[in-house]
Design a protein around this motif. Structure first.
Motif, short mmCIF file in Angstrom:
data_model
loop_
_atom_site.label_atom_id
_atom_site.label_comp_id
_atom_site.label_asym_id
_atom_site.label_seq_id
_atom_site.Cartn_x
_atom_site.Cartn_y
_atom_site.Cartn_z
N LEU A 3 3.27 6.40 -0.50
CA LEU A 3 4.21 5.45 0.10
C LEU A 3 3.47 4.14 0.41
CD1 LEU A 3 6.99 4.77 1.17
CD2 LEU A 3 6.33 5.76 3.37
N ALA A 4 2.28 4.26 1.00
CA ALA A 4 1.52 3.06 1.33
C ALA A 4 1.20 2.27 0.06
CB ALA A 4 0.23 3.44 2.05
N ASP A 5 0.81 2.99 -0.99
CA ASP A 5 0.49 2.32 -2.27
C ASP A 5 1.70 1.61 -2.83
OD1 ASP A 5 -2.12 3.15 -2.20
OD2 ASP A 5 -1.79 4.94 -3.43
N LEU A 6 2.84 2.31 -2.78
CA LEU A 6 4.07 1.74 -3.33
C LEU A 6 4.44 0.47 -2.57
CD1 LEU A 6 6.41 4.77 -3.99
CD2 LEU A 6 5.61 3.10 -5.64
N LEU A 7 4.33 0.53 -1.24
CA LEU A 7 4.69 -0.65 -0.43
C LEU A 7 3.73 -1.80 -0.73
CD1 LEU A 7 5.56 1.06 2.95
CD2 LEU A 7 7.13 0.17 1.22
N ASN A 8 2.47 -1.48 -0.97
CA ASN A 8 1.51 -2.52 -1.30
C ASN A 8 1.77 -3.12 -2.68
OD1 ASN A 8 0.04 -2.57 1.04
ND2 ASN A 8 -1.34 -0.92 0.37
N ALA A 9 2.16 -2.27 -3.60
CA ALA A 9 2.39 -2.75 -4.97
C ALA A 9 3.67 -3.58 -5.03
CB ALA A 9 2.47 -1.58 -5.94
N GLY A 10 4.50 -3.44 -4.05
CA GLY A 10 5.74 -4.21 -4.01
C GLY A 10 6.87 -3.46 -4.67
N SER A 11 8.08 -3.82 -4.29
CA SER A 11 9.22 -3.09 -4.83
C SER A 11 9.56 -3.62 -6.22
CB SER A 11 10.42 -3.25 -3.91
OG SER A 11 10.81 -4.61 -3.90
N LEU A 12 10.27 -2.80 -6.97
CA LEU A 12 10.73 -3.23 -8.28
C LEU A 12 12.02 -4.02 -8.09
CD1 LEU A 12 10.42 -0.10 -10.58
CD2 LEU A 12 8.93 -2.08 -10.49
N PRO A 13 12.16 -5.11 -8.84
CA PRO A 13 13.39 -5.91 -8.68
C PRO A 13 14.60 -5.26 -9.35
CG PRO A 13 11.94 -6.91 -10.30
CD PRO A 13 11.20 -5.73 -9.75
#
Lengths: 307, 434
Positions: B228-238
């Motif tokens: 989850l932390a990684d995903l939030l750092n990588a940013g959401s997909l548009p």
């Protein structure tokens, strides 16, 4: 193990009708088989899910079915592959969801210590693949005709393309008879044969082109026939030796190359045989007939041609 | 009289080539990137769908999706990822050698749009309010939790003030990942714990004005929290990604395919070498030298191009050997023909080389045309095959035409082969009297 091609006394052109007939019969038989049995399309060209499980020990269809039942899945069809039936291949009609795939992967990984292969294809993508491959062959054919028309003459381009489709069709027909699975690597193999078949035919046409230059007058079909025959005999050693070397490579891939590449190498082998046959017995003879007709027209309508 | 100098030159060239190959081949083969069919991995073709109503899928949006996907792949630590746009609304992702395929698949397609909502599902804050790259896993009471940093803590204070004043049980801040229209907190509450779609719903009893917020989750496992932390750092997909084609190869399957194909390749090439030497005698030996150089060069060029070697690619390489052999065969057959007409060795060699050139050129160009079309129209695996085929033909042209001619020429011009047609596999009796 040597032969002098000049000693070969075989009239390739005289027997052309027999060759045409032979190919025509093959073509009709192939079309019938294709119509009746169809092709054993892998999921690449239809849709669904395919799971390859590697157990490291011999499997039975029942065992594989039971394993999937454990997971609450019901495969449409289970087949075995590998030298000792150690690979189970299960096909499903629908597309498994991401979660189901994850479950299948971890289940079999734990059970056999080897992660299964899983492919899913939606119907839309399967159709596109087949369509694109067909378009690719048509475009390649047009490109080749244009090139051959510039470097040789367009009638030879046409004859080369007939030979090309002849070879491609034979591969497809044999796959229909043997009910071998048609997948994406099959397309690669057919396209390779397309390239090889062209290559093979061009070498003969090149010799015909060269021999035509030495002839003072080429007026009748008999002249053409003589040139074609001489050219085929002169290039015979090359035609046979080249196909032999490529067959060595393809056969080695088929026998020792493992499951993943088997379809590819079988298709390649069939295509190589068909390609050699069409270059020796079909393409040049077709051109000879067409060229003969063209010459005949010229002789009877000289005024039109000059004007 | 035999000119020994040329023969010495020949051996110097051959020894130089042999040592070059022997010393560098290991580095080159270990540098070559293997496709997912040879080392395990997976490939997914996504249909790109709008995440919000009225969103238009255009080049710009696709490009930003691709960069977002690369960000996420970085998290996975895959060395040679490939993310490409196909057509107007598709993205293909290829990950070779990824260790945990299940995790990778999850991380790729999750939209990762974090939102903070009230119990009646009204959005208060979302992922854009988070400071980029500042999310991390921390431990609270030995329990992994995700800590995020807010851009505007004062706004968060306002929201928590509002929620704090709501009557129980509505005084909760609901944290969602990938909230979809139609999702409802109250509906989710009816489901048993562990199946609920939202991440957590902490009760708010005081105004929170700090800039760091802890997401405790429905007790996270360590790796879940990390993801989850990684995903939030990588940013959401548009956008939303829907899988329409996928193929995954287990690592063991891949390794086995590689081993077997390489063995098959060796056997096939060995047979070709044997045939060439038995049938064409002396020129056959030259062909074996140039073919070895050809295989070496192909691997070298492949390494330089940073191309990925796939199973069909190896097949194309072996087939390319066939094509290169063909160029040799055409030349040697031609030279044999010239010898039979009674020409001297030197003029037979010259005439044979010259005449075979046009043939080889035309035959190769037509195959390149076919390969080019395959490259343009083929999808991943077929494309790999086409790249290999075209490279093979170009390299084979250099080695089989130019290389063979140079090496054979040294011998012919040394006059060592004069009056020895047997070296070319031509019998004395076959030669016409002049």
């Amino acid at each position: 193990m040597n032969f002098n091609t000049r000693d070969i006394d075989f009239d390739f052109v005289k027997h052309r009708k027999k060759f045409f007939m032979f190919s025509l019969i093959l073509f009709v038989l192939g079309a019938i088989v294709l119509g009746v049995f169809g092709l054993n399309l892998g999921i690449d060209f239809s849709s669904g899910t395919r799971v390859d499980v590697q157990a490291g020990q011999s499997l039975t269809v029942e065992e594989v079915n039971n394993e999937f039942e454990e997971l609450g899945l019901d495969p449409e069809e289970v087949t075995l592959a590998g030298d000792n039936n150690e690979i189970g291949v299960a096909r499903f009609i629908g597309v498994l969801s991401k979660d189901e795939i994850a479950e299948v992967k971890s289940y079999f990984n734990e059970k056999y210590g080897s992660e299964p292969n899983i492919s899913t294809v939606s119907p839309q993508v399967g159709k596109e693949l087949a369509k694109n491959a067909f378009i690719a062959v048509v475009i390649a054919s047009i490109g080749i005709i244009i090139y051959v028309a510039i470097r040789f003459e367009w009638l030879q381009g046409l004859a080369a393309i007939v030979a090309l489709f002849h070879d491609a069709f034979l591969i497809i027909a044999v796959f229909s008879i043997l009910q071998l699975e048609v997948n994406i690597t099959f397309i690669a193999a057919v396209l390779t044969i397309v390239g090889y078949s062209i290559n093979d035919t061009i070498v003969t046409f090149d010799r015909i082109r060269e021999n035509m230059k030495f002839e003072k007058k080429v007026k009748t079909f008999e002249d053409i026939a003589r040139i074609v025959n001489a050219s085929l005999v002169q290039t015979l050693a090359r035609s046979i030796n080249t196909v032999l070397t490529v067959i060595f490579a393809a056969a080695a891939l088929m026998i020792f190359g493992g499951e993943a590449i088997r379809t590819f190498s079988i298709a390649l082998l069939i295509g190589l045989v068909a390609g050699t046959y069409s270059s020796l017995f079909i393409a040049s003879q077709l051109w000879a007939v067409w060229k003969g007709k063209q010459l005949e027209k010229k002789r009877f309508k000289p005024a039109e041609n000059e004007g | 009289m035999v000119k020994k100098g040329r023969i010495v030159t020949f051996f110097i060239i051959v020894i130089a080539l042999a040592s070059l190959i022997a010393f560098t081949i290991k580095d080159i083969t270990s540098d070559i990137k293997l496709g997912l069919d040879l080392q395990g991995g997976f490939e997914v073709l996504y249909d790109v769908e709008p995440a919000q109503e009225g969103q238009e899928i255009n080049k710009e949006l696709l490009n930003s999706t691709v960069s977002a996907l690369y960000e996420r792949i970085n998290v996975l630590g895959v060395s040679e990822p490939s993310v490409t746009i196909e057509g107007n609304d598709r993205i293909r992702v290829q990950l070779a050698g990824v260790k945990d395929q299940n995790q990778a698949r999850d991380i790729l397609s999750t939209q990762a749009e974090l939102s903070f909502r009230t119990t009646d599902d009204k959005k208060q804050m979302d992922g854009t309010d988070l400071k980029e790259g500042a999310s991390k896993v921390v431990f609270e009471k030995n329990q992994p939790v995700v800590q995020v940093t807010l851009k505007h803590p004062e706004e968060f204070a306002n929201i928590t003030r509002k929620i704090k004043d709501m009557p129980f049980p509505e005084n909760r801040l609901v944290i969602w990942l990938d909230y979809e229209k139609g999702d409802s907190y109250k509906e989710e509450l009816k489901k048993p714990e562990g199946e609920r779609k939202f991440i957590s719903d902490p009760q708010v009893t005081q105004v929170l004005s700090q800039n760091q917020v802890i997401i405790t989750g429905p007790p996270f496992k360590v790796e879940e929290a990390q993801n989850l932390a990684d995903l939030l750092n990588a940013g959401s997909l548009p956008v939303k990604l829907k899988e329409i084609y996928s193929t995954s190869v287990g690592a063991q399957f891949g390794e086995q395919a590689l081993d077997k194909t390489v063995v098959a390749g060796y056997i096939g090439i060995g047979l070709i070498f044997l045939f060439m030497m038995l049938y064409y005698r002396f020129p056959g030996v030259i062909a074996v030298i140039t073919l070895s150089v050809y295989i070496y060069l192909i691997l070298l060029v492949f390494d330089w191009m940073n191309a990925v070697l796939t199973l069909p690619g190896i097949a194309a390489l072996v087939l390319g050997v066939g094509m290169a052999v063909d160029a040799n065969i055409i030349t040697y057959e031609r030279i044999k023909e010239e010898i039979r007409t009674g020409k001297s060795m030197l003029s037979a060699f010259k005439a044979g080389s010259r005449r075979s050139f046009a043939t080889i050129l035309d035959a190769n160009i037509t195959t390149v045309i076919a390969g080019g079309v395959l490259f343009i129209y083929g999808t991943s695996a077929v494309k790999g095959f086409a790249v290999m085929l075209i490279t093979s033909i170009l390299v084979s042209f250099i080695t089989a035409v130019w290389g063979s001619r140079l090496l054979l020429g040294l011998w012919v011009k040394s006059r060592a082969l004069n009056k020895k047609p047997g070296y070319f596999g031509v019998k004395e009796s076959e030669i016409d009297e002049l």
